[in-house]
Enzyme design. Structure first.
Site, short mmCIF file in Angstrom:
data_model
loop_
_atom_site.label_atom_id
_atom_site.label_comp_id
_atom_site.label_asym_id
_atom_site.label_seq_id
_atom_site.Cartn_x
_atom_site.Cartn_y
_atom_site.Cartn_z
N SER A 70 40.39 72.95 -69.89
CA SER A 70 40.51 72.75 -68.45
C SER A 70 39.51 73.26 -67.63
O SER A 70 39.51 73.06 -66.06
CB SER A 70 41.85 73.62 -68.10
OG SER A 70 41.63 75.01 -68.44
N LYS A 86 40.73 71.84 -61.15
CA LYS A 86 41.29 72.30 -59.70
C LYS A 86 40.74 71.49 -58.59
O LYS A 86 41.72 71.35 -57.56
CB LYS A 86 40.74 73.63 -59.51
CG LYS A 86 41.46 74.85 -60.35
CD LYS A 86 42.83 74.98 -60.00
CE LYS A 86 43.27 76.25 -60.78
NZ LYS A 86 44.81 76.48 -60.51
#
Length: 415
Positions: free
Chosen positions: A309, A52
């Protein structure tokens, strides 16, 4: 006009001022298990333990380049996006106001504050994310700040594309298949946009949590739609509605290319990666690895890249993860046993347990002086097939019982 691929490469070069590229590691355990060449793109090893940061940093960089006077950024997030925005705010020396739900675990609040330092202020408001989001956007308009979307922003998408730029350079060739987790669609949009241009022979599979399948719903409706309910366990990918911009990037996907991962099965994968490989993955970070068994025949002999992720996992959740994994694997069950209220009945039941069976829960639910009393029992065993022998003995002895392991309503109140 600069192509998306050129812009992604430029962004990736600029990103090196912030942190080195995350590792692309061949995983021998998974490669042997599936007879394939399996690589993990370790976004769980970024400075904020998720990808992110890439999108938040790129969006902030672009805004400041276009309007240097903008020094106040706002976001709404209970997790990885908040930490990425906080890190970027401190890097650029700008002010950040981060709205988080009141129910956000203290560990996530503390990590966000640690990454942002004096550059950020955290506002806890709303029991649910929709309330938090509305408050953040109202505040943003009032203060003239810039709202940073976690995924539905072209600059965020471009920033996430840096994952693909790196993995292609690191691998040195185009992989046969890339497996991507999907929440709001920012990572999948950026990675596929770059690889479809630079490695058109590469195929994709997309993974959503079963309780938050916003991409599946959008593909079915041919537009983003809001899910009526969302299971928040996979908090990094449990998004009620795919973004408009991300859907524009992903509308080409065929429904059969999207796989759904049950939340309890993800727990099995998380524990396997932790116990076998020593890799700490959050639920969303385990999605791409979780579907490998479903793809076993398809990936045999091929080069596969799984995007792990994120690794922002609070170890206070480990007992819950273990519990869910055991229940999914069939080695732990809960049932209500109707126990005769006579001497020796309990001893008779205990004699039915095998050497690998262990009582994890035993609670009388009897409320009155009846001839039978209900007992809530949790049994752990070494092998799932052991339960067949136990249940056969219960049936033979005419002990009435009800397996409530997968009864969501009863389990919620009793387990």
């Amino acid at each position: 006009m600069t192509s998306f691929a050129d812009a992604a490469r430029s962004t990736t070069r600029a990103l090196r001022d912030l942190f080195p590229r995350t590792p692309l590691q061949r995983n021998d355990h998974l490669s042997r298990r599936f007879g394939a060449d399996i690589w993990l793109k370790r976004e769980d090893l970024s400075p904020v333990r998720s990808y992110k940061l890439r999108g938040a940093w790129n969006a902030m960089r672009k805004v400041r380049a276009a309007n240097p006077a903008q020094r106040h950024f706002v976001c709404a997030s209970a997790g990885n996006h908040a930490q990425g925005v906080a890190f970027a705010c401190r890097h650029f020396g700008v002010q950040g106001t981060i709205f988080m739900p009141v129910t956000t675990p203290q560990q996530k609040i503390d990590k966000t504050r640690a990454f942002g330092g004096d550059a950020v202020r955290i506002v806890l408001t709303g029991d649910y994310f929709d309330q938090t989001l509305a408050a953040s956007q109202s505040f943003c308009a009032e203060k003239g700040a810039h709202f940073l979307s976690p995924f539905d922003d072209e600059d965020v998408i471009e920033g996430q594309a840096s994952v693909a730029v790196e993995l292609l350079d690191q691998l040195g060739r185009a992989p046969d298949l890339v497996i991507l987790p999907v929440g709001g669609g920012g990572l999948a949009s950026g990675v596929t946009a770059y690889l479809r241009a630079e490695a058109p022979q590469t195929a994709f599979r997309f993974v959503e949590p079963l309780g938050g399948a916003s991409l599946t719903a959008a593909l079915q409706a041919a537009e983003p739609v809001k899910l009526k309910t969302v299971n928040s366990f996979v908090d990094g990918a449990a998004v009620a509605r795919l973004g408009d911009k991300t859907f524009a990037h992903l509308s080409w996907i065929r429904p059969e290319e999207v796989l759904l991962a049950p939340e309890d099965r993800i727990c099995v994968t998380m524990l396997d990666m932790l116990n076998v490989e020593g890799i700490v993955l959050e639920p969303a970070g385990a999605l791409s690895v979780d579907v490998l068994p479903e793809l076993a025949e398809e990936i045999a002999g091929k080069t596969v890249v799984c995007i792990t992720s994120g690794g922002n996992f609070d170890f206070e959740r480990l007992p819950e993860v273990k519990e869910r994994a055991q229940r999914y694997s069939g080695v732990k069950k809960y049932f209500i046993l109707r126990m005769p209220q006579r001497p020796g009945a309990l001893k008779e039941f205990l004699a039915m347990l095998g050497p690998e069976d262990d009582i994890a829960r035993f609670e009388y639910l009897k409320k009155s002086a009846r001839n039978f009393g209900s007992v809530l029992i949790g049994i752990e065993t070494a092998r799932a097939e052991n339960f067949a022998a136990l249940f056969a003995q219960l049936d033979a002895a005419a002990f009435a019982y009800r397996d409530i392991t997968r009864d969501e309503i009863l389990a919620e109140f009793l387990i």
